[in-house]
Motif scaffolding. Structure first.
Motif, short mmCIF file in Angstrom:
data_model
loop_
_atom_site.label_atom_id
_atom_site.label_comp_id
_atom_site.label_asym_id
_atom_site.label_seq_id
_atom_site.Cartn_x
_atom_site.Cartn_y
_atom_site.Cartn_z
N ILE A 117 3.28 3.45 -2.07
CA ILE A 117 1.96 3.14 -2.62
C ILE A 117 1.19 4.46 -2.68
CG2 ILE A 117 2.00 0.76 -1.80
CD1 ILE A 117 0.11 1.61 0.46
N LYS A 123 4.12 -2.92 -12.27
CA LYS A 123 4.75 -2.60 -10.99
C LYS A 123 6.19 -2.15 -11.23
CE LYS A 123 4.58 -2.73 -6.40
NZ LYS A 123 3.68 -1.86 -5.63
N SER A 166 2.32 5.67 -6.63
CA SER A 166 1.53 4.44 -6.73
C SER A 166 2.37 3.17 -6.77
CB SER A 166 0.65 4.49 -7.98
OG SER A 166 1.45 4.41 -9.16
N ASP A 193 -3.12 -3.36 -4.96
CA ASP A 193 -2.03 -3.68 -4.03
C ASP A 193 -2.33 -4.91 -3.17
OD1 ASP A 193 -0.42 -1.53 -4.82
OD2 ASP A 193 -1.35 -0.16 -3.39
#
Length: 279
Positions: free
Chosen positions: A156, A58, A206, A46
């Motif tokens: 995240i 992503k 994530s 990240d």
């Protein structure tokens, strides 16, 4: 493998410790140490955006690349409070319940079939309790409790446990505890279950759709749209029709385990071109 695992368990976890110590050590290693080790890798991706090829996985491109520092540290503070204080208090009250149910600590670790059975029942229990508790948090409780978790519309990994303490107990802790408690799981099985659950929820939060791992598309879409995809597996969403916006979206076509190093964008592009040619 079974013998090696049992030797490691007996020598490094059991020997010289009380049952309570073993129980809390399982929680500390599985729920805290493993969580941060796993997320250290995701946070490296990240914040450094390295290696470059990771970016193609992503889900929401351009979002939290990198995460805003102030927002990140705010999340870290609440996450640590939930893990150390809230989960610690829950474990303090849950240990007597597990002991009453007859949790084994010192006997040889169970075989694969027993572990698989415990996992199967625990997955079903988690799905039911998480779905309905999570859906309840999207009612009048949203503004006062669940809104904190949804501050991250592009999540995240660590935000899996970024939540109001009440939500952390009701939706994060209890659905995970109940399966092993009902099944009178061995402490080793309980530890492996914690690792598996945390791996799954961190992957789902994530922001990446990695090859060979469970797809994050379903829950990532929930963070984008709020009003659908309340479960972990999607079975109860399908039963109640709460996955309809997702099923009608392009992301639904991406919701699968990737079996190659190609991202969903790479294999979806040729598929769309082929569809256009057929039309």
């Amino acid at each position: 493998i079974h013998r090696l695992a049992d030797n490691l368990w007996q020598q490094h976890i059991v020997d010289g410790r009380s049952d309570a110590d073993i129980f809390f050590l399982c929680g500390a290693l599985g729920g805290f140490v493993y969580f941060w080790l796993f997320n250290a890798v995701l946070l490296f991706f990240d914040f450094t955006q390295r290696p470059a090829f990771i970016r193609k996985f992503k889900v929401q491109e351009g979002k939290n690349e990198p995460p805003p520092a102030r927002k990140f540290w705010k999340a870290v503070g609440l996450i640590l409070f939930n893990q150390v204080v809230v989960s610690g208090v829950c474990a303090h009250f849950m240990f007597p319940a597990f002991a009453w149910r007859g949790m084994e600590f010192r006997s040889p670790i169970p075989g694969f079939a027993e572990i698989l059975l415990t996992f199967g029942v625990s997955v079903a229990i988690e799905e039911v309790f998480f779905y309905y508790s999570h859906r309840a948090l999207h009612t009048v409780l949203y503004t006062h409790i669940h809104k904190i978790h949804h501050e991250w519309q592009a999540p995240i990994g660590i935000t899996a446990v970024y939540a109001h303490p009440i939500e952390h107990v009701v939706s994060n802790v209890m659905p995970v505890f109940l399966g092993p408690l009902l099944m009178r799981a061995h402490a080793f099985t309980y530890f492996v279950w914690l690792v598996a659950v945390l791996s799954t929820t961190c992957i789902h939060h994530s922001g990446y759709h990695f090859p060979l791992l469970t797809s994050s598309e379903l829950h990532d879409f929930h963070h984008k749209l709020f009003n659908c995809n309340f479960g972990v597996l999607g079975l109860l969403d399908w039963l109640h029709g709460t996955d309809l916006p997702f099923r009608r979206s392009p992301q639904f076509g991406h919701h699968r385990i990737l079996l190659s190093l190609k991202s969903v964008k790479e294999w979806a592009g040729p598929a769309r071109n082929s569809e256009r040619r057929r039309k």
